[in-house]
Design an enzyme around this catalytic site. Structure first.
Site, mmCIF file in Angstrom:
data_model
loop_
_atom_site.group_PDB
_atom_site.id
_atom_site.type_symbol
_atom_site.label_atom_id
_atom_site.label_comp_id
_atom_site.label_asym_id
_atom_site.label_seq_id
_atom_site.Cartn_x
_atom_site.Cartn_y
_atom_site.Cartn_z
ATOM 1 N N HIS A 94 0.826 -1.209 0.000
ATOM 2 C CA HIS A 94 0.000 0.000 0.000
ATOM 3 C C HIS A 94 0.864 1.264 0.000
ATOM 4 C CE1 HIS A 94 -3.238 -2.718 1.207
ATOM 5 N NE2 HIS A 94 -4.089 -1.733 1.007
ATOM 6 N N ASN A 99 8.071 -4.507 3.527
ATOM 7 C CA ASN A 99 6.667 -4.182 3.718
ATOM 8 C C ASN A 99 6.186 -4.525 5.123
ATOM 9 O OD1 ASN A 99 3.993 -3.425 3.069
ATOM 10 N ND2 ASN A 99 3.498 -5.492 2.400
#
Length: 296
Positions: A141, A172
């Site tokens: 994201h 991440n």
């Protein structure tokens, strides 16, 4: 009376962007910064700013003002702008990812009944879930889902593939996640936290001594894998009289968890040059207007 606000600590660039990239590469390997180096806490720039948020905005719910509120400090670029429930983005059709995504965080946006488990990644523009399947990269994201618990639609909008980019799983789930949590924690100390996030494709020096920009692409749509990611934070002071800036660049590779996030602070101009963007254009004076002060 002109007001001066100190930005976040800046990483000394030395000979330029190439030198900084080499330094970041050593950070991810867990090397320690030499004692006595200028480093992060040497000297930081200050910038003149215009007044911050108006008092009338203090009680406005996250979604009422829409993109106009999120883009309060200007657009980093003007191509392919899209407005979602929880963020504004500029899509780059060449890389199949966003050039940048801007979101506004405050305590109201971080609380609510939204459930991430009911969200699914949604295909849009020119990338698909199949491009990521079996690639070894996460769908990372840019505007984080956890930043928008105030609305189920707002959280769901963060799952558009135009809001994700191929991201190393270790990054991440660890250092990048820590940076996202830092952004949320800053809402306890600032009126609003504006977060601009995007990919970078930075040069690396090869054996022949020359600099090259090289990156992998995924799937049939050739989704570009960034070499690095940036976050630029615009922090509105609680008294509404000014802003502070912090800007980070992280390599898209595993980072030693012992390396603190402060090691990845860089001057905002570094990201502007690398990405071809201009941040906070309606308050930021150019580099020639910056002055230096000694960090506390």
């Amino acid at each position: 009376m002109r007001r001066w606000v100190r930005t976040g600590a800046a990483l000394v660039l030395g000979a330029g962007l190439g030198a900084w990239v080499s330094r970041v590469n050593s950070f991810r390997a867990g090397e320690q910064e030499p004692q006595g180096a200028g480093g992060l806490l040497g000297r930081v720039p200050v910038i003149p700013v215009i007044p911050g948020v108006e008092a009338s905005e203090l009680t406005v719910s996250p979604g009422v003002l829409g993109g106009a509120a999120v883009m309060k400090y200007g657009f980093p670029s003007l191509a392919n702008i899209k407005t979602r429930e929880s963020y504004v983005t500029s899509y780059d059709p060449r890389t199949r990812t966003a050039s940048w995504v801007i979101e506004r965080l405050n305590p109201a946006s971080l609380s609510g009944p939204s459930d991430r488990k009911s969200c699914n990644f949604k295909e849009d523009d020119r990338s698909t879930n199949a491009d990521y399947r079996g690639s070894g990269f996460d769908r990372g994201h840019l505007a984080a889902a956890a930043n928008h618990k105030w609305s189920q639609k707002a959280m769901q909008d963060t799952f558009y593939l135009s809001n994700v980019a191929p991201q190393n799983p270790h990054l991440n789930q660890n250092t990048w996640n820590n940076l996202e949590m830092l952004c949320r924690s800053l809402t306890k100390h600032y009126l609003n936290v504006y977060v601009c996030t995007g990919p970078l494709y930075l040069p690396r020096q090869e054996a022949d001594g020359k600099l090259y920009v090289q990156y992998q692409v995924l799937g049939s749509n050739h989704v570009a894998v960034p070499t690095h990611f940036f976050k630029v934070l615009i922090l509105e002071q609680l008294d509404g009289r000014g802003v502070e800036l912090r800007s980070y660049v992280l390599p898209n590779e595993p980072i030693d968890e012992k390396v603190p996030l402060e090691r990845f602070l860089v001057p905002i101009e570094t990201i502007e040059r690398a990405a071809g963007l201009q941040f906070v254009p309606n308050i930021m004076k150019r580099t020639s207007r910056l002055q230096a002060i000694t960090a506390r």
